[in-house]
Write a protein that holds these residues in place. Structure first.
Motif, mmCIF file in Angstrom:
data_model
loop_
_atom_site.group_PDB
_atom_site.id
_atom_site.type_symbol
_atom_site.label_atom_id
_atom_site.label_comp_id
_atom_site.label_asym_id
_atom_site.label_seq_id
_atom_site.Cartn_x
_atom_site.Cartn_y
_atom_site.Cartn_z
ATOM 1 N N ASN A 177 0.829 -1.206 0.000
ATOM 2 C CA ASN A 177 0.000 0.000 0.000
ATOM 3 C C ASN A 177 0.870 1.266 0.000
ATOM 4 O O ASN A 177 0.626 2.211 -0.749
ATOM 5 N N ALA A 214 2.996 5.785 -3.050
ATOM 6 C CA ALA A 214 4.175 6.556 -3.479
ATOM 7 C C ALA A 214 4.180 6.717 -4.988
ATOM 8 O O ALA A 214 4.454 7.808 -5.501
ATOM 9 N N MET A 224 4.146 14.880 -4.440
ATOM 10 C CA MET A 224 3.521 16.164 -4.108
ATOM 11 C C MET A 224 3.521 16.496 -2.624
ATOM 12 O O MET A 224 3.295 17.632 -2.234
ATOM 13 N N TYR A 247 -10.357 9.304 4.568
ATOM 14 C CA TYR A 247 -9.752 10.636 4.475
ATOM 15 C C TYR A 247 -8.866 10.728 3.247
ATOM 16 O O TYR A 247 -7.989 9.901 3.034
ATOM 17 N N VAL A 280 -6.713 13.762 1.005
ATOM 18 C CA VAL A 280 -6.264 15.168 1.003
ATOM 19 C C VAL A 280 -7.030 15.895 -0.078
ATOM 20 O O VAL A 280 -7.119 15.420 -1.203
ATOM 21 N N ALA A 321 -7.266 8.195 -8.394
ATOM 22 C CA ALA A 321 -8.450 7.530 -7.850
ATOM 23 C C ALA A 321 -8.180 7.019 -6.457
ATOM 24 O O ALA A 321 -7.059 6.702 -6.104
ATOM 25 N N GLY A 322 -9.198 6.956 -5.624
ATOM 26 C CA GLY A 322 -9.029 6.426 -4.278
ATOM 27 C C GLY A 322 -10.178 6.843 -3.406
ATOM 28 O O GLY A 322 -10.902 7.801 -3.726
ATOM 29 N N PHE A 323 -10.375 6.088 -2.318
ATOM 30 C CA PHE A 323 -11.453 6.414 -1.376
ATOM 31 C C PHE A 323 -10.955 6.732 0.017
ATOM 32 O O PHE A 323 -11.732 6.893 0.937
ATOM 33 N N GLY A 324 -9.658 6.759 0.190
ATOM 34 C CA GLY A 324 -9.123 7.048 1.518
ATOM 35 C C GLY A 324 -9.310 5.872 2.454
ATOM 36 O O GLY A 324 -9.594 6.062 3.634
ATOM 37 N N ILE A 325 -9.149 4.690 1.913
ATOM 38 C CA ILE A 325 -9.317 3.493 2.737
ATOM 39 C C ILE A 325 -7.980 2.844 3.063
ATOM 40 O O ILE A 325 -7.753 2.368 4.165
ATOM 41 N N LEU A 334 -4.713 3.703 3.784
ATOM 42 C CA LEU A 334 -3.916 4.025 4.966
ATOM 43 C C LEU A 334 -4.668 3.686 6.249
ATOM 44 O O LEU A 334 -4.066 3.312 7.249
ATOM 45 N N TYR A 335 -6.021 3.815 6.154
ATOM 46 C CA TYR A 335 -6.847 3.468 7.326
ATOM 47 C C TYR A 335 -6.644 1.997 7.652
ATOM 48 O O TYR A 335 -6.400 1.623 8.802
#
Ligand code: ADP
Length: 832
Positions: A731, A736, A766, A781, A783, A792-796, A798-799
């Motif tokens: 992940n 990265a 970035m 979450y 940024v 694309a992503g849902f902020g899942i 890293l959670y």
């Protein structure tokens, strides 16, 4: 002895010395001429003395004349050693014409014996004369010579007597004279300004003493006639006595100067000082006494003593003066050296002052500035010419200059240290604020010789102060708001049914609000200890909560956690969201961990329902997606076979999209599994090195966009879920790659230390803004803005990573700088 005519004058002188010429006849001489006449049988016998131009007869026999002109006798004395005998004058050429021959007494015969005195001078002759010729017999001649000697003896006697008489006369005269001089000298002695005393004999009997001496001795005339030691017994043993005696013995004069003598005057012993002369009194060649002349010099000696003391004092004073002079000279030299030093130090000072960051200046006591340091000129862009005296006003702000001038003038007058704050214009025309200070430099007399001033730029401070003031203002406003909020909050707390708690760091005692106790299944009035509260947390979260609390105290991290509790009395499962932080003060080093607990059961159950729904949908979607993916592969395979390139390409893209969809759906499935507690950590012992190597082998070949560098890894054994930890690393790497530009580098490292294995993934992407860092591991979450960049992503992801690492009692964190890059880390404990 031959008497030469040249000595005729001396002869005549000798003759006169007998004082016989022209004297009366004397019996003694007449008797001798009588005798000669008889013996020589001649009628005439004469004692004839030859004067300058006559012959004078002291005695004459048979002749009446008393003198005659030169004749026979003058010839007779020519040869003094012989008798001149002329037997017949008429036959002698010298006399044949002589009137005494030719006339009366008709001299025929002549015999004369010269009368020679002691000194050999022939003074005349004893002669016999007859008118008949004849010749003396030798007896007659001898007798005549003897009688002539007698005449001469008589004459000698006469002379001696005359001499004696003269001497006597002289001596009488002298005696008279001395008598007068004695009386004169007595007067002199008496009146002399010196004291005189005369001693006689070896007993030094006082014979004479003048009144000065009597006064000097403190005596009266009664001492006269007494021996010195009887009259003045106190002199015994004193030097003057010995000296007097010495003079008496030796006859030599002794002089004494400033001699101390102690005398008894008026019954009192008195020390005096005297100058004296002790002279011997010599009479008839014998020392008969001593004359003492003395002068009392006591006053002078004392005066001299005083003057000596004065002189000594003066000498001392002189010495002092000399010393002082030397001191002055040396201090003068010092002064010169000091001045040199001063000059050097002033130069050094100016040099130093030139290099300080402040503006500096020096002014004369009246406030005229005569020197500025380099910084001043650099800052103001002016010259000494323009700034000299009071020219500095030109760089002051017109609004402030008057006040500045007035104040500094006051200080220059009073000599008080000056301080002021004002803006000064720089060379570009901008004003900066300066804190200015000037101190008076004083000399030893306390007079002001100079003023030394500095201007320190304080624009930053002023700005900071302004900021501070603004901040304070805001703070006050915030406080006000806070108060309002607090008021609202307490209402909210009670309305939102927030439970509050506080755990004491040093005692570990938990204080809780009634609401909190309610949430934990206690009655509001019941007591609940920390341990009792922990017991109510479901086992799955208990350890996590304990560690979280420990972290708050040990590492001062904030506490954010959601967990479930089972109500003690009612047995109901409730989800809570706990937040809190550590509050520490100086008096309370360990601090208080305070926070709130919100009952989120409803929300949680909603979420769970949602994730159940998602799980169900995902699950339901997964099966058709899997078949879809399968069909796609078949079609792709066929298209490739029929060389339908376009279809093959489209189908490939479609399959990749399906792959992405699958990943997403798997993610949702994982979340829902996790949240429903269905995610299982299956721990095993594995080598971190092997896992990292495996990932490297999978990742590097598949990547075409970035430089992926795996740092060397050493064998590190850990206990954990190998697949899930692998999932975390994967992940990190995929993020990265996702959030950094193609061509940049991604570095993966795995190191061991402090009982942990730490894996890091670093990119040059970035980056993440500071404000987002803390929320990055929250569920869903993302940024803000990143999605706009088409990622694309849902902020899942890293959670899920965070949840996995937490279940390994590990840590997960990120370090990032926006636009520079990010580094993601996790650490898990290594096997003991
Ligand atoms: P997503 O599917 O949105 O990537 P993640 O949980 O993996 O979800 O990431 C959460 C958010 O964190 C991302 O949306 C992104 O904004 C930010 N993020 C994660 N990794 C990086 C990274 N390496 N560089 C920059 N931002 C990142």
């Amino acid at each position: 002895m031959l008497v030469l005519p040249s000595s005729e004058n001396k002869r005549l002188e000798a003759l006169r010395s007998y004082e016989i010429l022209d004297t009366l006849s004397e019996l003694e001489y007449d008797e001798l001429t009588e005798l000669a006449s008889v013996i020589c049988e001649s009628p005439i016998a004469l004692i004839s003395l030859v004067d300058k131009d006559r012959q004078w007869f002291k005695s004459k026999k048979g002749l009446s004349a008393t003198e005659t002109a030169y004749s026979f006798c003058s010839h007779a004395i020519i040869n003094p050693d012989e008798i001149m005998e002329i037997e017949d004058a008429k036959l002698d050429d010298r006399f044949k014409d002589n009137p005494l021959v030719t006339g009366d007494p008709k001299i025929a015969f002549y015999a004369g014996v010269p009368l020679i005195n002691e000194d050999g001078f022939a003074l005349g002759s004893l002669c016999v004369i007859d008118s008949v010729t004849k010749k003396l017999t030798s007896q007659q001649r001898k007798s005549l010579t003897t009688i002539a000697h007698q005449v001469m003896d008589k004459m000698e006697l006469r002379r001696k007597i005359a001499l004696l008489q003269a001497a006597e006369k002289k001596s009488n005269q002298l005696v008279n004279l001395s008598l007068t001089s004695y009386s004169k000298s007595r007067v002199l002695i008496e009146q002399a300004p010196v004291a005189i005393i005369l001693f006689r004999g070896k007993d030094l009997v006082i014979e004479e003493a003048n009144s000065q001496m009597l006064e000097l001795l403190g005596q009266n005339e009664q001492i006269i006639g007494k021996p010195l030691l009887v009259a003045i017994p106190e002199l015994e043993g004193q030097e003057p006595y010995h000296l007097l005696f010495k003079v008496f013995k030796t006859g030599k004069t002794i002089y004494g100067y400033d001699k101390p003598v102690t005398l008894i005057r008026n019954g009192l012993e008195e020390l005096g000082y005297y100058n004296f002369t002790y002279s011997p009194l010599i009479e008839n060649g014998e020392i008969t006494g001593v004359i003492d002349m003395a002068v009392n010099v006591t006053e002078q000696v004392k005066a001299r003593d005083v003057s000596k003391r004065l002189f000594d004092d003066l000498a001392d004073l002189n010495n002092d003066l000399e010393a002082a002079n030397k001191e002055i000279t040396s201090s003068n030299e010092q002064l010169v050296a000091f001045q040199d030093e001063l000059l050097i130090s002033e130069l050094r000072f100016r040099q130093m002052a030139d290099n300080i960051s402040q503006l500096a200046w020096m002014a004369s006591p009246d406030g005229n500035i005569y020197w500025y340091n380099k910084r001043w000129y650099d800052y103001t862009g002016t010259t000494l010419e323009k700034m000299k005296g009071w020219g500095w006003q030109n760089v002051h702000h017109p609004e402030y200059v008057e006040a500045v001038k007035e104040k500094i003038k006051r200080h220059f007058e009073s000599g008080e240290i000056w301080e002021d704050t004002f803006p000064l214009r720089d060379y570009e025309g901008n004003y900066q604020w300066f804190l200015s200070r000037a101190v008076p430099i004083r000399n030893e007399e306390g007079e002001i010789t100079n003023w030394f001033g500095t201007n320190t730029e304080i624009t930053e401070q002023i700005k900071a102060r302004e900021k501070l003031e603004a901040a304070q203002k805001e703070l006050r406003a915030s406080f006000q708001r806070l108060e309002e909020i607090e008021q609202k909050q307490s209402i909210a707390i009670s309305q939102a049914k927030l439970g509050t708690f506080s755990i004491d760091g040093s005692t570990g005692v938990l204080s809780s609000s009634p609401r909190l106790r309610e949430i934990f299944g206690y009655l509001p009035e019941e007591e609940m200890s920390y341990e009792a509260a922990l017991d109510q947390i479901i086992p799955e979260f208990r350890q996590q909560v304990k560690l979280g609390v420990a972290d708050v105290f040990n590492n001062r991290v904030d506490f954010h956690m959601e967990y479930a509790v089972i109500g003690r009395s009612d047995g109901i499962k409730r989800w809570v969201k706990a937040t809190g932080k550590l509050y520490r003060s100086e008096s309370d080093a360990k601090g208080q961990f305070s926070g709130t607990i919100l009952d989120i059961t409803e929300q949680k159950e909603d979420d769970l329902r949602k994730s159940d729904f998602i799980a169900m949908v995902s699950h339901e979607l997964k099966t058709p997606l899997t078949s879809l993916s399968g069909f796609m592969q078949v079609m792709e395979f066929k298209a490739k076979k029929t060389q339908d390139e376009q279809s093959a390409m489209i189908l490939d893209k479609a399959r990749k999209q399906i792959g992405k969809m699958t990943t997403l759906i798997n993610g949702f499935l994982n979340v829902s599994r996790l949240e429903s507690g269905k995610i299982h950590i299956e721990k095993q012992r594995f080598d971190m090195k092997e896992l990292v190597k495996e990932i490297e082998e999978e990742t590097v070949p598949a990547n075409t966009s970035h430089h992926i560098i795996f740092a060397p890894v050493i064998t590190t054994w850990v206990i954990g879920d190998r697949d899930k930890i692998g999932q975390v690393i994967t992940n990190f790497i995929s993020n990265a790659l996702k959030y950094s530009a193609p061509g940049t580098t991604v570095q993966i490292a795995c190191v061991a230390g402090n009982g942990c294995s730490v894996v890091s993934v670093r990119d040059e992407g970035m980056g993440i803004a500071e404000k987002d860092l803390s929320k990055l591991f929250d569920r869903y979450y993302r940024v803000e803005g990143h999605e706009l960049k088409g990622v694309a992503g849902f902020g899942i992801g890293l959670y899920l990573c965070s949840e996995i690492i937490q279940r390994h009692n590990g840590k997960i964190w990120v370090e990032s700088t926006a636009q520079v890059g990010s580094s993601f880390f996790f650490s898990v404990p290594v096997e003991n």
